[in-house]
Write a protein that holds these residues in place. Sequence first.
Motif, mmCIF file in Angstrom:
data_model
loop_
_atom_site.group_PDB
_atom_site.id
_atom_site.type_symbol
_atom_site.label_atom_id
_atom_site.label_comp_id
_atom_site.label_asym_id
_atom_site.label_seq_id
_atom_site.Cartn_x
_atom_site.Cartn_y
_atom_site.Cartn_z
ATOM 1 N N UNK A 1 -11.137 -42.003 -115.054
ATOM 2 C CA UNK A 1 -12.174 -40.882 -114.395
ATOM 3 C C UNK A 1 -13.149 -39.921 -114.400
ATOM 4 N N UNK A 2 -13.821 -40.834 -115.826
ATOM 5 C CA UNK A 2 -15.249 -41.023 -115.640
ATOM 6 C C UNK A 2 -16.209 -40.782 -114.430
ATOM 7 N N UNK A 3 -15.293 -42.700 -113.961
ATOM 8 C CA UNK A 3 -16.059 -42.464 -113.073
ATOM 9 C C UNK A 3 -15.630 -41.919 -111.714
ATOM 10 N N UNK A 4 -14.492 -41.404 -111.740
ATOM 11 C CA UNK A 4 -14.476 -40.288 -110.361
ATOM 12 C C UNK A 4 -14.958 -38.950 -110.832
ATOM 13 N N UNK A 5 -14.938 -38.124 -111.731
ATOM 14 C CA UNK A 5 -16.014 -37.713 -111.971
ATOM 15 C C UNK A 5 -17.567 -37.215 -111.653
ATOM 16 N N UNK A 6 -18.082 -38.701 -112.180
ATOM 17 C CA UNK A 6 -19.587 -38.617 -111.600
ATOM 18 C C UNK A 6 -19.290 -38.922 -110.140
ATOM 19 N N UNK A 7 -18.344 -39.282 -109.535
ATOM 20 C CA UNK A 7 -18.423 -39.582 -108.117
ATOM 21 C C UNK A 7 -18.396 -38.534 -107.008
ATOM 22 N N UNK A 8 -17.420 -37.643 -107.071
ATOM 23 C CA UNK A 8 -17.301 -35.669 -107.309
ATOM 24 C C UNK A 8 -18.774 -35.064 -107.416
ATOM 25 N N UNK A 9 -19.452 -35.425 -108.075
ATOM 26 C CA UNK A 9 -20.772 -34.915 -108.723
ATOM 27 C C UNK A 9 -21.735 -35.145 -107.284
ATOM 28 N N UNK A 10 -21.809 -36.678 -107.452
ATOM 29 C CA UNK A 10 -22.926 -36.468 -107.199
ATOM 30 C C UNK A 10 -22.337 -36.273 -104.685
ATOM 31 N N UNK B 1 -19.814 -24.543 -110.990
ATOM 32 C CA UNK B 1 -20.662 -24.364 -111.491
ATOM 33 C C UNK B 1 -22.425 -24.624 -111.761
ATOM 34 N N UNK B 2 -22.498 -25.401 -110.205
ATOM 35 C CA UNK B 2 -23.931 -25.279 -109.599
ATOM 36 C C UNK B 2 -24.182 -24.483 -108.969
ATOM 37 N N UNK B 3 -23.238 -23.704 -108.270
ATOM 38 C CA UNK B 3 -23.788 -22.493 -107.559
ATOM 39 C C UNK B 3 -24.105 -21.471 -108.604
ATOM 40 N N UNK B 4 -23.231 -21.218 -109.710
ATOM 41 C CA UNK B 4 -23.375 -19.865 -110.346
ATOM 42 C C UNK B 4 -24.252 -19.926 -112.420
ATOM 43 N N UNK B 5 -24.546 -21.219 -111.538
ATOM 44 C CA UNK B 5 -25.842 -21.945 -112.919
ATOM 45 C C UNK B 5 -25.197 -21.968 -113.807
ATOM 46 N N UNK B 6 -23.958 -22.347 -114.198
ATOM 47 C CA UNK B 6 -23.324 -22.329 -115.497
ATOM 48 C C UNK B 6 -24.432 -22.598 -116.326
ATOM 49 N N UNK B 7 -24.618 -22.407 -117.166
ATOM 50 C CA UNK B 7 -25.547 -22.809 -118.489
ATOM 51 C C UNK B 7 -24.130 -22.843 -119.713
ATOM 52 N N UNK B 8 -24.302 -23.884 -120.477
ATOM 53 C CA UNK B 8 -23.585 -24.569 -121.211
ATOM 54 C C UNK B 8 -22.451 -25.341 -120.637
ATOM 55 N N UNK B 9 -22.581 -26.306 -119.266
ATOM 56 C CA UNK B 9 -22.041 -26.880 -118.424
ATOM 57 C C UNK B 9 -22.263 -27.998 -118.194
ATOM 58 N N UNK B 10 -21.451 -29.267 -118.837
ATOM 59 C CA UNK B 10 -22.352 -30.568 -118.363
ATOM 60 C C UNK B 10 -22.492 -30.640 -117.577
ATOM 61 N N UNK B 11 -21.736 -30.338 -116.485
ATOM 62 C CA UNK B 11 -21.872 -30.321 -115.099
ATOM 63 C C UNK B 11 -23.002 -29.804 -114.493
ATOM 64 N N UNK B 12 -23.794 -28.427 -114.734
ATOM 65 C CA UNK B 12 -25.064 -27.798 -114.476
ATOM 66 C C UNK B 12 -25.793 -28.422 -114.846
ATOM 67 N N UNK B 13 -26.050 -29.320 -116.934
ATOM 68 C CA UNK B 13 -26.571 -29.563 -116.803
ATOM 69 C C UNK B 13 -27.519 -30.692 -116.578
ATOM 70 N N UNK B 14 -26.307 -31.777 -116.107
ATOM 71 C CA UNK B 14 -26.974 -32.626 -115.154
ATOM 72 C C UNK B 14 -27.702 -33.000 -114.414
ATOM 73 N N UNK B 15 -27.114 -31.672 -113.226
ATOM 74 C CA UNK B 15 -27.603 -32.025 -112.527
ATOM 75 C C UNK B 15 -29.108 -31.544 -112.075
#
Lengths: 205, 205
Positions: A176-185, A127-141
């Motif tokens: 689950x929320x915590x683990x997801x945000x841990x993976x993003x960090x 998601x980050x590499x593709x700069x994916x528009x509309x992605x929660x991950x990319x917008x938080x990044x």
Amino acid sequence: MMNLKFDQNGLIPVIAQDYRTGEVRMFAWANEEAVKKTLETGYAHYYSRSRGSIWKKGETSGELQRVVEVRVDCDEDALIYMVYQEKDVACHTGERNCFFRDIWGEKANKVLPFEVLQRLQDVIKSRIEEKKEGSYTYSLFLQGEDRVLQKFGEEAVESLIALKNGDPESIKAELSDMLYHMLLALTIRGVDISQVLEELCSRFK
Amino acid sequence: MMNLKFDQNGLIPVIAQDYRTGEVRMFAWANEEAVKKTLETGYAHYYSRSRGSIWKKGETSGELQRVVEVRVDCDEDALIYMVYQEKDVACHTGERNCFFRDIWGEKANKVLPFEVLQRLQDVIKSRIEEKKEGSYTYSLFLQGEDRVLQKFGEEAVESLIALKNGDPESIKAELSDMLYHMLLALTIRGVDISQVLEELCSRFK
């Protein structure tokens, strides 16, 4: 190496399992020479029954399998190659592994518990590499590292509250929320979840 | 079910993979009847080449395998039974799985990244059940839920600081500490890590 029991055609079945995700990437056969070449080179070699020859997986496609370990079963008549799969694709169909259908012929899309952290981090990276528009991950990044860490901290606190209250559904959701945000960090820091899990493995008694 | 390619003996290779840990529990063979019985009963059936008959795994030992899903490979000539392994033992030697040696004949003890969270929680559960003296896990457990949650919170904060500082070694160490204490807190609450990971799986797109 151990004395292996090859069948009447001089072959032994080989399961290629992914070291990081645990998924079975493929199932194939090896003869003694293929096993030896695998050990010598550190890359998976098999024996093709249709072509009647040894092949190095990924030699033309680049989908090489670096072999971390070879395991032998109790009867000495089956092997596991524990592999890092290059290009993250193993099947000639372009699928990530050969077992992409269930017994009814339907696409077996379900990600399983043992593989989910690694697979999820791989999605986060893309998601980050593709700069994916509309992605929660990319917008938080895009909001920067402090915001990502703040979210991780918030979710850890919410996990703590859920664990204190003891309701299983809330515990599952908040962790689950915590683990997801841990993976993003981790992704922002260039650390792979497999490296963290390896650290845990190294402590395993 | 799909048309499977059975070999000249009417058999197809079957990989029994653990749904929770991802470990390959065993490798065996099935004929068409064994596959059908597996689908009908929800428990793994195989074909014994030495005895020349179908067998239900665990029928005498109790080491039954409840089959969650059957997956088929691209060539339709190999299967995965995705199983819950009863008694946590699959091998007739008493080992948890049949692939307990490496190619040099040495014990393959290394726990791998994909299985470590589940395996670690299983150890935590046994430390508590056995009231294991001298165990960090058991002594922390004895100090009560608030102390366990406090430790989880502390390690989450230390993880946050390590992630902010960015040193990969500290990140790996602190997150490992946090994950361990998360597993202990989950255990106290009677939630299995596979249930948390299933929640993450259900969100996977």
